[in-house]
Design a protein around this motif. Structure first.
Motif, short mmCIF file in Angstrom:
data_model
loop_
_atom_site.label_atom_id
_atom_site.label_comp_id
_atom_site.label_asym_id
_atom_site.label_seq_id
_atom_site.Cartn_x
_atom_site.Cartn_y
_atom_site.Cartn_z
N LEU A 31 9.00 6.27 -47.13
CA LEU A 31 9.23 7.65 -47.20
C LEU A 31 8.65 8.49 -46.22
CD1 LEU A 31 8.40 8.31 -51.08
CD2 LEU A 31 10.58 8.46 -49.94
N GLY A 32 7.61 7.99 -45.52
CA GLY A 32 7.26 8.59 -44.27
C GLY A 32 8.01 8.35 -43.07
N GLY A 33 8.75 7.22 -43.01
CA GLY A 33 9.57 6.62 -42.17
C GLY A 33 10.76 7.48 -42.30
N MET A 34 11.36 7.82 -43.28
CA MET A 34 12.48 8.71 -43.73
C MET A 34 12.14 9.72 -43.36
SD MET A 34 14.24 8.56 -47.43
CE MET A 34 16.22 8.52 -47.47
N PHE A 37 12.36 10.11 -39.53
CA PHE A 37 13.73 9.92 -39.17
C PHE A 37 14.61 11.14 -39.20
CE2 PHE A 37 18.22 8.42 -39.69
CZ PHE A 37 18.31 7.77 -38.45
N VAL A 38 14.34 11.80 -40.46
CA VAL A 38 15.08 13.08 -40.73
C VAL A 38 14.70 14.06 -39.71
CG1 VAL A 38 15.15 15.21 -42.36
CG2 VAL A 38 15.70 12.60 -43.15
N LEU A 39 13.50 14.12 -39.07
CA LEU A 39 13.02 15.25 -38.26
C LEU A 39 13.48 15.04 -36.90
CD1 LEU A 39 9.44 15.81 -39.60
CD2 LEU A 39 11.36 17.27 -39.87
N VAL A 40 13.27 13.81 -36.61
CA VAL A 40 13.52 13.27 -35.02
C VAL A 40 15.23 12.88 -34.71
CG1 VAL A 40 13.17 11.32 -33.55
CG2 VAL A 40 11.23 12.38 -34.94
N GLY A 56 25.77 7.62 -37.99
CA GLY A 56 24.52 6.67 -37.71
C GLY A 56 23.59 7.44 -38.48
N PHE A 57 23.37 8.70 -38.85
CA PHE A 57 22.39 9.18 -39.70
C PHE A 57 22.50 9.09 -41.07
CE2 PHE A 57 20.82 12.80 -42.23
CZ PHE A 57 19.42 12.80 -41.93
N VAL A 58 24.00 8.87 -41.70
CA VAL A 58 24.45 8.77 -43.01
C VAL A 58 24.01 7.06 -43.17
CG1 VAL A 58 26.01 8.53 -44.26
CG2 VAL A 58 25.91 10.72 -42.98
N LYS A 59 24.34 6.35 -42.31
CA LYS A 59 24.05 4.98 -42.42
C LYS A 59 22.78 4.59 -42.70
CE LYS A 59 24.43 2.31 -38.87
NZ LYS A 59 24.89 1.34 -37.93
N ALA A 60 21.80 5.35 -41.72
CA ALA A 60 20.23 5.01 -41.73
C ALA A 60 19.90 5.36 -43.14
CB ALA A 60 19.52 5.79 -40.63
#
Length: 176
Positions: A31-34, A37-40, A56-60
């Motif tokens: 959840l922290g990584g997610m 990722f959403v922020l970066v 790429g965002f949707v895939k990740a």
């Protein structure tokens, strides 16, 4: 015999507690990584203007959600585990659960890493066309390498716990 039962009872409770903590930790890290990722990701892709950045965002996010669901289900199964009050049955239940989790995680890891390559192609509209593409030719061996490394770690971790549980069962049967 009563002391042995108390020791084995505490060991089995410790094992369940450590599994719960492990899955809670994995979910928290993911959840922290997610969130990171959403922020970066928008910053790295210049506000999603970089070609393919939305895909790429949707895939990740898709793969994050798949992983979260998998580990959430494992945590849910452990939280709803009804252990027997009899120590031998409890150890047999835990041994069966460990063996089942072992197989499930190995299959999931292999399917996940190989699936990343092929499912990822669908996000970019390529499907199963051009499988001799450079990305597939590089990605598939990498996926096999990563899944092999993960399977090795899973085998190492579960075999130790399964061996320990079998030793507890043998010790209990020997004492009985």
């Amino acid at each position: 015999m009563e002391q042995l039962q108390q020791i084995l009872n505490s060991r089995t409770e410790d094992m369940v507690t450590s599994l719960k903590r492990k899955y809670e930790k994995i979910i928290s890290i993911m959840l922290g990584g997610m969130l990171l990722f959403v922020l970066v990701h928008p910053i790295l892709t210049d506000g999603f203007t970089y070609p393919g950045s939305i895909n790429g965002f949707v895939k990740a996010m898709f793969f994050y959600v798949v992983l979260l669901i998998f580990y959430w289900q494992k945590l849910k199964n452990i939280n709803h585990l009804q252990l027997s009050d009899h120590i031998k049955e409890r150890m047999e239940q835990l041994l069966l659960m460990l063996q089942r989790n072992y197989r499930t995680e190995v299959i999931f890891v292999v399917a996940f890493f190989v699936g990343v390559i092929f499912i990822g192609r669908f996000f970019y509209g390529k499907g199963l066309q051009d499988l001799d593409d450079t990305g597939v030719l590089i990605g598939l061996p990498l996926a096999i390498l990563f899944s092999g490394a993960m399977v090795y770690l899973i085998i190492r971790r579960y075999r130790g716990k399964i061996k320990e549980m079998k030793a507890y069962l043998a010790e209990y049967e020997h004492a009985a």
